[in-house]
Write an enzyme that holds these catalytic residues in place. Structure first.
Site, mmCIF file in Angstrom:
data_model
loop_
_atom_site.group_PDB
_atom_site.id
_atom_site.type_symbol
_atom_site.label_atom_id
_atom_site.label_comp_id
_atom_site.label_asym_id
_atom_site.label_seq_id
_atom_site.Cartn_x
_atom_site.Cartn_y
_atom_site.Cartn_z
ATOM 1 N N GLU A 217 -66.578 12.626 -99.584
ATOM 2 C CA GLU A 217 -67.190 13.664 -100.415
ATOM 3 C C GLU A 217 -68.607 13.241 -100.794
ATOM 4 O O GLU A 217 -68.816 12.143 -101.316
ATOM 5 C CB GLU A 217 -66.383 13.891 -101.692
ATOM 6 C CG GLU A 217 -67.020 14.902 -102.629
ATOM 7 C CD GLU A 217 -66.452 14.863 -104.035
ATOM 8 O OE1 GLU A 217 -66.772 15.773 -104.819
ATOM 9 O OE2 GLU A 217 -65.713 13.906 -104.353
ATOM 10 N N VAL A 262 -77.839 25.038 -100.175
ATOM 11 C CA VAL A 262 -76.940 25.533 -99.133
ATOM 12 C C VAL A 262 -77.660 25.582 -97.783
ATOM 13 O O VAL A 262 -77.099 25.188 -96.748
ATOM 14 C CB VAL A 262 -76.387 26.924 -99.511
ATOM 15 C CG1 VAL A 262 -75.680 27.566 -98.317
ATOM 16 C CG2 VAL A 262 -75.409 26.801 -100.667
#
Length: 498
Positions: A217, A262
């Site tokens: 992660e 993003v």
């Protein structure tokens, strides 16, 4: 009062002048002695020279631009010439130049321009290759390094972790500093850093590997703007991918991305569709409010740290093979006399196979009108397929015309009733124009072209009109109706969607 103790104002003033004069003479003497005898530069002077030298070297890999005949030409800084004290520039038109620092700072391409050129695929390939070569050279010379650090108690590593924490705090101001400290210094987290000259941390990623689950992660990712624009962000992520896969056995990278980053993760191969099984990551990572969960599956054999150079070599090899295959002289065929009539329809029919040089270039009739929508029998007869497509479009238009929300779209927009419409809408579309194109049986050679015009008509209505207007609402309802009859029509007419 003792007369010998005090001094008059005049005496004090004269004494002050004498002291100032003495100081002036002493300073002047120092200057003269310094100029008369050669001495080595002071440490401060050396540090200033080194700082300027580093700043000049760090300009390598930055984009610049110049205006030529009213057009903007993009260039890349490839290095610094110490002899002329000027920067070496290579422009997209293959012209080289030397410019001084003042001109360089005035012509640096802003990040918005660089991002737009990359996103629109307009950045010249030559400059992209040169930029990667600049980074390769900096890595080989030791001016740029990528190191993996964890909280192992080593003093140098702790200093770099603190610098990385400070970088995250500056670049991610909306994230609480206490949270950044906990993650960066956590024993379960690791970090990869971009380090300039083995001393300055200019970027990094902090991540936590879950080895039993096969994924890692990403907690934080930040790169200084002047390094990001030179491509260090992509190289940083590639180093992480290769290290996590080869050294830690990780098969996927996951992150909860803020909306502002993003686009960066999409460019690095991340997607919003997580291919990792949900039971392997659920409960191990937390999806924050406003964050978007994104993932990247790591290819087992792809050399990520060498990807850009590898693709450049492959591209060059392909170009050379093409040149070998077509080593004959370039043949220039005569052009075609093509003119458009009403609604963009050709003034007279023209067969694709009659275009000079097209067959010689390898074109075959089965490439004509390539579409992902095909009839069930997929007839090899082009005319038969075209008749099926035209009949289907006619049936759709009839149903559209009969719909109660079609009235705003039956005729072209009257600019008297819609002020400034054609200033806002540069590519107008209406049902009358679409019908004309369908009936010509020459314009829509694929269903995709028909769909594009229909979608443009609805999009134009929503662009010009506000959401609360009747035109905006008619566009939404009519588009929903059209989508339904289009899908059902595909099945009824036995069209197959590939």
């Amino acid at each position: 009062m003792n007369a010998g103790v005090g001094e008059t104002k005049k005496q004090k003033k004269g004494k002050g002048r004498q002291k100032a004069s003495n100081r002036t003479r002493s300073i002047y003497s120092c200057v003269v002695s310094s100029s008369a005898h050669e001495t080595s530069p002071s440490p401060d002077e050396v540090s200033i020279v080194e700082k300027v030298k580093r700043e000049n070297e760090d300009m390598a890999g930055r984009y610049v631009f110049k205006m030529f005949c009213g057009e903007r030409i993009i260039g890349l800084v490839t290095g610094y010439d110490n002899e002329t004290s000027k920067f070496k520039i290579v422009y997209e038109d293959h012209n080289n130049d030397l410019i001084d620092k003042e001109i360089l700072l005035r012509t640096l391409a802003p990040p918005t321009l660089v991002d737009w050129m990359f996103d629109s695929h307009r950045m010249p390939r030559l400059l992209c290759i040169l930029q990667q070569k600049v980074l390769d050279d900096e890595e080989q010379e030791g001016r740029l390094g990528f190191v993996f650090i964890e909280n192992d108690g080593v003093d140098e590593h702790m200093i770099w972790l603190i610098e990385l924490k400070n970088l995250f705090s500056r670049q991610l101001p909306h994230v609480p500093k206490e949270y950044i400290v906990r993650r960066v210094l956590d024993l379960n987290h690791k970090s990869i850093m971009v380090i300039r000259r083995n001393q300055d941390v200019v970027g990094g990623i902090t991540y936590r590997p879950f080895l039993s689950q096969g994924f890692a992660e990403i907690a934080f990712c930040a790169v200084m703007a002047n390094e990001l624009i030179k491509g260090c962000g992509t190289r940083l992520m590639n180093h992480l991918k290769e290290h996590a896969r080869d050294m830690e056995g990780v098969t996927h990278l996951l992150t909860c991305a803020d909306s502002n980053v993003v686009d960066y993760f999409l460019k690095q191969g991340f997607t919003k569709e997580i291919t990792l099984e949900k039971d392997r990551w659920q409960g191990y990572i937390k999806v924050y409010d406003g964050g978007i969960l994104m993932g990247c599956e790591l290819h087992p054999k792809l050399p990520y740290s060498y990807t850009t150079t590898m693709t450049s070599h492959q591209r060059q090899a392909i170009i050379e093979r093409i040149r070998e295959a077509y080593n004959s002289e370039n043949i220039v065929y005569p052009g075609i006399d093509f003119q458009k009539g009403e609604a963009g329809i050709p003034s007279w029919p023209m067969k694709v196979e009659d275009i000079p040089g097209l067959k010689e270039a390898g074109w075959t009739p089965d490439q004509y009108g390539h579409s992902r929508f095909k009839t069930a029998n997929d007839s090899a007869d082009t005319a038969s397929n075209q008749e099926s497509i035209t009949a289907f479009m006619r049936s759709l238009l009839k149903q559209i015309y009969d719909h109660p929300d079609a009235w705003p779209f039956k005729e072209p927009v009257d600019s008297d009733n819609a002020p400034g419409y054609y200033d806002v809408i540069k590519d107008p579309m209406d049902l009358k124009m679409i019908t004309t194109r369908v009936e010509s049986e020459q314009y829509y050679i694929t269903l995709e072209m028909f769909l594009a015009d229909m979608k443009r008509m609805f999009a134009n209505a929503r662009t010009y009109n506000l959401p609360h207007t009747v035109y905006y609402k008619c566009a939404n309802r009519l588009e929903s109706f059209f989508s339904g009859i289009f899908q059902s029509g595909l099945q009824y007419n036995k069209f197959q969607q590939n």
